[in-house]
Every structure is written in C-alpha cells, then in structure tokens.
Design a protein around this motif. Structure first.
Motif, PDB file in Angstrom:
ATOM      1  N   ASN A 129       0.848  -1.194   0.000  1.00  0.00           N
ATOM      2  CA  ASN A 129       0.000   0.000   0.000  1.00  0.00           C
ATOM      3  C   ASN A 129       0.881   1.240   0.000  1.00  0.00           C
ATOM      4  O   ASN A 129       1.765   1.388   0.844  1.00  0.00           O
ATOM      5  N   ARG A 130       0.612   2.146  -0.932  1.00  0.00           N
ATOM      6  CA  ARG A 130       1.530   3.248  -1.193  1.00  0.00           C
ATOM      7  C   ARG A 130       0.794   4.575  -1.267  1.00  0.00           C
ATOM      8  O   ARG A 130      -0.307   4.667  -1.818  1.00  0.00           O
ATOM      9  N   GLN A 131       1.422   5.609  -0.688  1.00  0.00           N
ATOM     10  CA  GLN A 131       0.900   6.972  -0.768  1.00  0.00           C
ATOM     11  C   GLN A 131       1.988   7.878  -1.317  1.00  0.00           C
ATOM     12  O   GLN A 131       3.089   7.947  -0.771  1.00  0.00           O
ATOM     13  N   ARG A 132       1.699   8.586  -2.415  1.00  0.00           N
ATOM     14  CA  ARG A 132       2.656   9.522  -2.987  1.00  0.00           C
ATOM     15  C   ARG A 132       2.660  10.809  -2.159  1.00  0.00           C
ATOM     16  O   ARG A 132       1.605  11.310  -1.752  1.00  0.00           O
ATOM     17  N   LEU A 133       3.841  11.325  -1.902  1.00  0.00           N
ATOM     18  CA  LEU A 133       4.000  12.543  -1.113  1.00  0.00           C
ATOM     19  C   LEU A 133       4.569  13.651  -1.983  1.00  0.00           C
ATOM     20  O   LEU A 133       5.341  13.390  -2.908  1.00  0.00           O
ATOM     21  N   GLU A 134       4.205  14.881  -1.676  1.00  0.00           N
ATOM     22  CA  GLU A 134       4.762  16.052  -2.343  1.00  0.00           C
ATOM     23  C   GLU A 134       5.508  16.878  -1.307  1.00  0.00           C
ATOM     24  O   GLU A 134       4.911  17.673  -0.584  1.00  0.00           O
ATOM     25  N   PRO A 135       6.825  16.647  -1.185  1.00  0.00           N
ATOM     26  CA  PRO A 135       7.609  17.348  -0.149  1.00  0.00           C
ATOM     27  C   PRO A 135       7.555  18.867  -0.328  1.00  0.00           C
ATOM     28  O   PRO A 135       7.455  19.352  -1.463  1.00  0.00           O
ATOM     29  N   PRO A 136       7.654  19.599   0.802  1.00  0.00           N
ATOM     30  CA  PRO A 136       7.788  19.072   2.163  1.00  0.00           C
ATOM     31  C   PRO A 136       6.490  18.422   2.648  1.00  0.00           C
ATOM     32  O   PRO A 136       5.402  18.969   2.443  1.00  0.00           O
ATOM     33  N   ALA A 137       6.634  17.255   3.256  1.00  0.00           N
ATOM     34  CA  ALA A 137       5.471  16.511   3.737  1.00  0.00           C
ATOM     35  C   ALA A 137       5.868  15.721   4.973  1.00  0.00           C
ATOM     36  O   ALA A 137       7.009  15.262   5.087  1.00  0.00           O
ATOM     37  N   SER A 138       4.920  15.559   5.890  1.00  0.00           N
ATOM     38  CA  SER A 138       5.167  14.811   7.123  1.00  0.00           C
ATOM     39  C   SER A 138       4.301  13.557   7.175  1.00  0.00           C
ATOM     40  O   SER A 138       3.131  13.584   6.768  1.00  0.00           O
ATOM     41  N   VAL A 139       4.905  12.485   7.673  1.00  0.00           N
ATOM     42  CA  VAL A 139       4.214  11.215   7.859  1.00  0.00           C
ATOM     43  C   VAL A 139       4.259  10.874   9.342  1.00  0.00           C
ATOM     44  O   VAL A 139       5.325  10.879   9.960  1.00  0.00           O
ATOM     45  N   THR A 140       3.102  10.591   9.922  1.00  0.00           N
ATOM     46  CA  THR A 140       3.025  10.186  11.328  1.00  0.00           C
ATOM     47  C   THR A 140       2.859   8.670  11.389  1.00  0.00           C
ATOM     48  O   THR A 140       1.989   8.102  10.712  1.00  0.00           O
ATOM     49  N   VAL A 141       3.699   8.015  12.186  1.00  0.00           N
ATOM     50  CA  VAL A 141       3.639   6.559  12.336  1.00  0.00           C
ATOM     51  C   VAL A 141       3.378   6.237  13.803  1.00  0.00           C
ATOM     52  O   VAL A 141       4.132   6.660  14.687  1.00  0.00           O
ATOM     53  N   THR A 142       2.316   5.493  14.052  1.00  0.00           N
ATOM     54  CA  THR A 142       1.955   5.071  15.402  1.00  0.00           C
ATOM     55  C   THR A 142       1.519   3.604  15.364  1.00  0.00           C
ATOM     56  O   THR A 142       1.299   3.037  14.288  1.00  0.00           O
ATOM     57  N   THR A 143       1.358   3.022  16.532  1.00  0.00           N
ATOM     58  CA  THR A 143       0.774   1.689  16.612  1.00  0.00           C
ATOM     59  C   THR A 143      -0.708   1.782  16.292  1.00  0.00           C
ATOM     60  O   THR A 143      -1.413   2.658  16.807  1.00  0.00           O
ATOM     61  N   ALA A 144      -1.181   0.890  15.434  1.00  0.00           N
ATOM     62  CA  ALA A 144      -2.592   0.893  15.043  1.00  0.00           C
ATOM     63  C   ALA A 144      -3.459   0.358  16.180  1.00  0.00           C
ATOM     64  O   ALA A 144      -3.004  -0.380  17.056  1.00  0.00           O
ATOM     65  N   ASP A 145      -4.733   0.723  16.142  1.00  0.00           N
ATOM     66  CA  ASP A 145      -5.673   0.288  17.174  1.00  0.00           C
ATOM     67  C   ASP A 145      -6.096  -1.163  17.016  1.00  0.00           C
ATOM     68  O   ASP A 145      -6.585  -1.768  17.971  1.00  0.00           O
ATOM     69  N   ASP A 146      -5.943  -1.718  15.807  1.00  0.00           N
ATOM     70  CA  ASP A 146      -6.469  -3.053  15.513  1.00  0.00           C
ATOM     71  C   ASP A 146      -5.331  -4.045  15.259  1.00  0.00           C
ATOM     72  O   ASP A 146      -4.819  -4.126  14.147  1.00  0.00           O
ATOM     73  N   PRO A 147      -4.928  -4.814  16.272  1.00  0.00           N
ATOM     74  CA  PRO A 147      -3.881  -5.811  16.075  1.00  0.00           C
ATOM     75  C   PRO A 147      -4.400  -7.018  15.305  1.00  0.00           C
ATOM     76  O   PRO A 147      -5.608  -7.168  15.081  1.00  0.00           O
TER      77      PRO A 147
END
Length: 280
Positions: free
Chosen positions: A244-262
């Motif tokens: 699964n891929r999302q194209r970014l247009e810098p400057p851009a920020s990505v937030t990574v956290t633990t998901a709610d659904d294990p």
C-alpha cells in the motif's frame, strides 16, 4: 449442531502453488467431515472446485488459515485481519507461519475444538503500524512502514527529519527511513542493517536507509509517535508492508503510530530462534 454454535473457517492458499492447493483440499475435507463450514479464497476455489469467497469476506470468520510463506500471511492479515489467523509454512523461513504442513489438519481441527469448547479461538495479539498524513491513512502494516525518496540510489534520496514524540532523533539525506514492528524486524529492516527484535518485545525499530550522516538504528517503545518529515525531493512515498503506497509532495510529514487493531495469531507460537537458523 445449533446455528449459534456453527464455526466457519476460511482457507487461503498461496497462488499458483499445487502443494498449497492440495493441502487446502485436505483441510476442507477434514473440516466438513466434522460439520464445520469451510470456504477457500476465490483463486483456490477456481483451481480445486470448492466453495469460495473473497479473502475480505473472511474478515468475520471464526478462523482463517494461511497456507504459504510470509507474503501470503501478510496478504491475509491485510484483507482478513479481523479474524484469528493461523499460518501453515510452505516457505523457507516462516516467521509468521508456525504450523508445519504435516501438522496442519491436526492444528486446525484443534483450534476448531477450542472454539466449540470455549466460544472463541485464542491467540497472541500482534500490533500493527499505521502511517498517516494530511488527508490520507495507509492500511495497517504488520511488518514495516517505509518513507523514501523517488528512488533508491544516487540522486534518488531525500532529506528526512525523524522525531520521536516531538524530539529530534536524526536528520540526514537518505534513501529512506524504515519503521518496523518486532515481527518485521526480520524482514526489510534486517536487510537494511536494523536489529533483530524478539516478537514478544513491545517495541518499534527505526532504521535509516543509506543515510549520508547515519545514526544507529533506534529501538523505541511501541506507544511512541514518530514523525518523518521529507524535504529536498520532487516526490516521495510512504509504503505499508511493501504494497500500500501513498505519494508525497515534499515538504510533507508522515506520522507513524501503533494501530488500534492488532492481528491475532492463532495456534502454536513460532519458534523464533529456530526460524533464525534458516536465515542466510
């Protein structure tokens, strides 16, 4: 058997794998002999002539059996991760697939018996990662989230700032940055020089990819929030489990956290150290 006691098992076989399809047939026969409803994925059903549904429809089943390698398991987790999953290992290593093919029928029927006796199928909850940005969120990743520039190698990287709970850890021009779960520490993370993490450890790994000014890979608490800010590139990408891929247009920020659904891994635990011996 009362309707309220009915158990439904989904079976997903590795594509274009005769051995996986043969084992799927054996499992269907064994389950149906015991009055258990069984369905295989669409492609397997077309090959072996059994009742089939989409893998996404298995999300509400009592159990889903993944037959193949870790790639097949990741696919099943992505599509049907709301159901307990047991992996039958046809691959070389099998960090996600604990059951040997010769033990598959016994293991699956034992899990069904557990469901009849207790009302549920237990297992180990394995946390996933969620990557999000402005107006988008990727599907949860069981192994890793990668943020990288337009391509790997010379002229293809980006400047990526890494912050953990708002505090800067590193900033460098790099091919990318990889955030892995303990489950994913043995995959892409390992190939980029990241550490191995035992699956029972509640942690995440942050590994830079070919950074010009590298910091050592960092192990952090899995409750942390990571912010990856990409600059100095025409384009960049955030990728979940390599698919699964999302194209970014810098400057851009990505937030990574633990998901709610294990994801719930059913069946016996993987022999982590035994699987490590198979790594080349």
């Amino acid at each position: 058997m009362d309707a309220e006691d009915e158990v439904t098992v989904g079976i997903v076989a590795q594509r274009n794998n005769d051995r996986a399809q043969s084992l799927a047939t054996q499992l269907v026969d064994a389950l149906e002999r015991n009055g258990v409803a069984a369905a295989v994925d669409d492609e397997t059903g077309a090959a072996i002539g059994e009742r089939c549904v989409s893998v996404a429809e298995m999300n509400g089943f009592d159990l889903v059996v993944s037959i193949g390698g870790d790639g097949t398991f990741l696919f099943v987790a992505r599509e049907a991760g709301g159901a307990p999953i047991v992996g039958v290992n046809l691959g070389e290593v099998g960090f996600l697939n604990a059951v040997a093919p010769e033990n598959a029928v016994e293991a699956v029927t034992a899990l069904v018996a557990e469901r009849h006796e207790t009302g549920e199928i237990g297992g180990r909850a394995v946390k996933r990662l969620r990557a999000s940005g402005e107006g988008w969120t990727l599907e949860p990743a069981l192994n890793e989230v990668v943020v990288h520039g337009p391509k790997r190698g010379s002229g293809g990287g980006a400047t990526i700032d890494i912050r953990v709970d708002g505090q800067r850890y590193a900033e460098s021009h790099a091919d990318g940055v990889l955030v892995a779960t303990p489950t994913g520490s043995t995959a892409y993370n390992l190939s980029e020089g990241g550490p191995l993490v035992r699956p029972s450890v509640d942690a995440l790994v942050v590994t830079q990819m070919a950074a010009a000014d590298p910091m050592p890979p960092l192990v952090i608490d899995n409750t942390s929030e990571l912010t990856l800010t990409v600059r100095d590139a025409e384009t960049a990408y955030a990728i979940s489990d390599g698919r699964n891929r999302q194209r970014l247009e810098p400057p851009a920020s990505v937030t990574v956290t633990t998901a709610d659904d294990p994801v719930t891994l059913a069946g016996p635990p993987v022999n982590f150290f035994g699987a490590l011996e198979k790594l080349e």
